[in-house]
Design an enzyme around this catalytic site. Sequence first.
Site: not given
Length: 375
Positions: A127, A131-132, A334, A358
């Site tokens: 939400e 999160g974490s 490059g 995740e």
Amino acid sequence: MNFELTEELQLIKDTAKSFADEVVAPTAAARDKEHRFPLDEFKRSAELGFAGMLVPEEYGGSELGALVLTIVIEEISRACASTGVTLSVHNSLVCSPILRHGTEEQRKELLPRLASGEWLGAYALSEADAGSDAAALRCRATRDGDDWILDGPKLWITSGDSADFFVVFARAEEGVTAFMVEATAPGFSVGKVEQKLGIRSSSTVEILLDKVRVSANRVLGAVGKGLNIAFDTLDGGRIGIAAQAVGITQACLDASIKYAQEREQFGRPLARFQAVQWKVAQMSADLAAARLATQRAAWLRDQGKPHTLEASQAKLLASTLSNRAANEAVQIHGGAGYTTEFPVERYFRDARITEIYEGTTEIQRLVIARNLFGR
Ligand SMILES: Cc1cc2nc3c(=O)[nH]c(=O)nc-3n(C[C@H](O)[C@H](O)[C@H](O)COP(=O)(O)OP(=O)(O)OC[C@H]3O[C@@H](n4cnc5c(N)ncnc54)[C@H](O)[C@@H]3O)c2cc1C
């Protein structure tokens, strides 16, 4: 200890490789550019049994297991990381928790539809303010007779605007609880669609639950025990994301070897310069380490042994090394590597997410440290 693939595993790997090369790769760049969801690719992968890799045959799955899942997700992510995560979420975050925590009745009713690819699954834990810190989630679950009413938004939901079936985590009086919700439920809708740096063919959306009624037989596991289910599920999911990162690293290595042999400067191919050789050598060593860590974590999960530590180690390693590989792959190309003429700019953008979802890289370190210090 035997590191050789059995004949059967080699056959599945070859099937996944052909599918990745012939079906997924040809449309990957265009889907990325157009932000087009790989629904067709998902349906076709289901015909090969890839939508039910963790599901036993008695529930309509192909019962390949977590180790084989890493091989398939790697091959598919090598061609397209968006298709890789679509399959990883469906298998590891939706089929798996139903198998591991559902009742026999729920398994019989739901798994065949998911494993056949009739339904695409999504996982709604995060939400805006959770999160974490997933345990801080606020989506509400209140009882109404035998039913439950779910209320509140969920954010960052992979495949959320194409999925048919959702595992949703909400807070009941007894604590966080896992529910299973169909996209057709009244009050269920898709909110904001995220515009992302990478995995643009995968969709990431907000899900709005406005007094969605869920019957008691759609509670997954025990009421109040949802966080245990969420974290057990993520242990498996992280192995899938590690496999996705390994696939991206393999793609970076393949593209770098090819380009370094074709492109000439100072009258010789780039591959003749030691500075370029060393980058490619490092990439291949990183790939070997990440792949082994990923497969070992998957093997432990298949054996029913503890694997939280190993899953986080694999995800940490594979995701950080895929970002290093993608960075070097762009460097080897490059200026060309900075353009959409070559696929490495897509790999570079796609690799970035593997360090975020995740569980971020920091959260993987936290999980690993907790395991090492026994907390
Ligand atoms: C493309 C995409 C797809 C996703 N798909 C899904 C999905 O399908 N289902 C779902 O439920 N979620 C999904 N997510 C959500 C994802 O899991 C979260 O974004 C992730 O867990 C990080 O949470 P956050 O974005 O709130 O970042 P935050 O938690 O705000 O973190 C911000 C930063 O702070 C760091 N941080 C936070 N806490 C700590 C700590 N204790 N110690 C050290 N550092 C810390 C983090 O590592 C990070 O670097 C998805 C996200 C994205 C971007």
